[in-house]
Design a protein around this motif. Structure first.
Motif, PDB file in Angstrom:
ATOM      1  N   TYR A  23      41.750  38.982  36.384  1.00 15.71           N
ATOM      2  CA  TYR A  23      41.247  37.811  36.223  1.00 15.71           C
ATOM      3  C   TYR A  23      41.514  36.555  36.916  1.00 15.71           C
ATOM      4  CZ  TYR A  23      39.299  33.492  33.888  1.00 15.71           C
ATOM      5  OH  TYR A  23      38.584  32.410  33.448  1.00 15.71           O
ATOM      6  N   ASN A  24      42.970  36.452  37.003  1.00  9.59           N
ATOM      7  CA  ASN A  24      43.339  35.276  37.901  1.00  9.59           C
ATOM      8  C   ASN A  24      43.320  35.572  39.488  1.00  9.59           C
ATOM      9  OD1 ASN A  24      43.968  33.530  35.430  1.00  9.59           O
ATOM     10  ND2 ASN A  24      45.959  34.722  35.303  1.00  9.59           N
ATOM     11  N   LYS A  69      39.468  35.059  40.328  1.00  5.74           N
ATOM     12  CA  LYS A  69      39.317  33.597  40.362  1.00  5.74           C
ATOM     13  C   LYS A  69      39.810  32.707  41.265  1.00  5.74           C
ATOM     14  CE  LYS A  69      39.388  29.651  37.310  1.00  5.74           C
ATOM     15  NZ  LYS A  69      40.358  28.628  37.694  1.00  5.74           N
ATOM     16  N   THR A  98      37.751  30.969  44.414  1.00  2.52           N
ATOM     17  CA  THR A  98      38.019  29.402  44.491  1.00  2.52           C
ATOM     18  C   THR A  98      38.609  29.268  45.994  1.00  2.52           C
ATOM     19  OG1 THR A  98      38.535  29.331  42.168  1.00  2.52           O
ATOM     20  CG2 THR A  98      39.638  27.870  43.597  1.00  2.52           C
ATOM     21  N   LYS A 120      34.925  38.741  35.105  1.00  2.00           N
ATOM     22  CA  LYS A 120      34.981  37.280  34.473  1.00  2.00           C
ATOM     23  C   LYS A 120      35.684  36.414  35.374  1.00  2.00           C
ATOM     24  CE  LYS A 120      35.164  39.301  29.749  1.00  2.00           C
ATOM     25  NZ  LYS A 120      36.238  39.382  28.733  1.00  2.00           N
ATOM     26  N   GLY A 121      36.580  36.864  36.256  1.00  2.00           N
ATOM     27  CA  GLY A 121      37.399  35.887  37.126  1.00  2.00           C
ATOM     28  C   GLY A 121      36.543  35.648  38.137  1.00  2.00           C
ATOM     29  N   ALA A 181      34.161  33.084  36.935  1.00  2.00           N
ATOM     30  CA  ALA A 181      35.036  31.668  36.572  1.00  2.00           C
ATOM     31  C   ALA A 181      35.333  30.945  37.873  1.00  2.00           C
ATOM     32  CB  ALA A 181      36.275  32.097  35.580  1.00  2.00           C
ATOM     33  N   GLY A 182      35.858  31.606  38.855  1.00  2.00           N
ATOM     34  CA  GLY A 182      35.916  30.951  40.369  1.00  2.00           C
ATOM     35  C   GLY A 182      34.305  30.469  40.784  1.00  2.00           C
ATOM     36  N   ASP A 241      33.900  27.329  38.883  1.00  2.00           N
ATOM     37  CA  ASP A 241      35.103  26.264  38.764  1.00  2.00           C
ATOM     38  C   ASP A 241      34.587  25.146  39.905  1.00  2.00           C
ATOM     39  OD1 ASP A 241      37.551  25.379  38.408  1.00  2.00           O
ATOM     40  OD2 ASP A 241      38.742  26.702  39.756  1.00  2.00           O
TER      41      ASP A 241
END
Length: 143
Positions: free
Chosen positions: A86-87, A90, A94, A135-136, A139-140, A143
Motif C-alpha cells: 500500500y505505502n 502510494k 506520488t 488501494k495504494g 491513494a497516490g 493525494d
C-alpha cells in the motif's frame, strides 16, 4: 530512455556500453564534479523512490551517462527498510506524479501516457490480487 509516461526504461541485458538518460541508483557511480552542479531532490515522498532516475536524468543533460555491462555490483536490500505494498504503491504514484510534472513535456501524448501508466499500475496490482497495492495506487492518485 524515458517512456512518454515519464517512467524510465533501463538497458539491462545488453552486451555493450551505451549512453542513457537515466540509471538506477544502486548501480551508479558519479564523478565528484557532478555533485557541484546537481543534488538529489529532497521533495520526494518516503525513502525517495525514483530519486535516482530524476538525478541521473537531469545530470545526463550536461554529462555523459553511460551504462556498462562490465561493472559488477552487489546491491543488498534490507526488507525491514521497504514499505508494504500500500505505502509502496502510494509512494510510486506520488513521486512519479511529482517527477512527471517536473521533468516531462506537457504535450497531450505525454499526459495521456502518464494517466495510462497509472491505470496500468491498477491493472497490474489487480492481476497480482494485491488489493493493498491497488488501494495504494488510488491513494497516490487522490493525494
Amino acid at each position: 530512455k524515458f517512456h512518454l509516461s515519464g517512467f524510465p526504461t533501463y538497458c539491462y541485458g545488453t552486451e555493450k556500453e551505451c549512453l542513457v538518460e537515466c540509471l538506477p541508483g544502486g548501480l551508479t557511480a558519479y564523478r565528484r564534479e557532478v555533485f557541484k552542479q546537481f543534488q538529489f531532490d529532497e521533495n520526494l515522498e518516503g525513502y525517495g523512490f525514483m530519486e535516482d532516475d530524476d538525478f541521473s536524468y537531469r545530470m545526463s543533460k550536461n554529462f555523459k551517462c553511460v551504462f556498462t555491462p562490465y561493472a559488477k555490483v552487489i546491491h543488498n536490500v534490507s526488507p525491514s527498510e521497504r514499505a508494504n505494498t500500500y505505502n509502496l504503491m502510494k509512494m510510486v504514484v506520488t513521486n512519479h506524479s511529482y517527477l512527471f510534472k517536473k521533468n516531462s513535456p506537457k504535450q497531450v501524448k505525454h499526459v495521456c501516457a502518464f494517466y495510462w501508466s497509472l491505470l496500468g499500475l491498477i491493472i497490474y496490482n489487480t492481476i497480482l490480487r494485491d488489493f493493498n497495492g491497488v488501494k495504494g495506487v488510488i491513494a497516490g492518485i487522490l493525494d
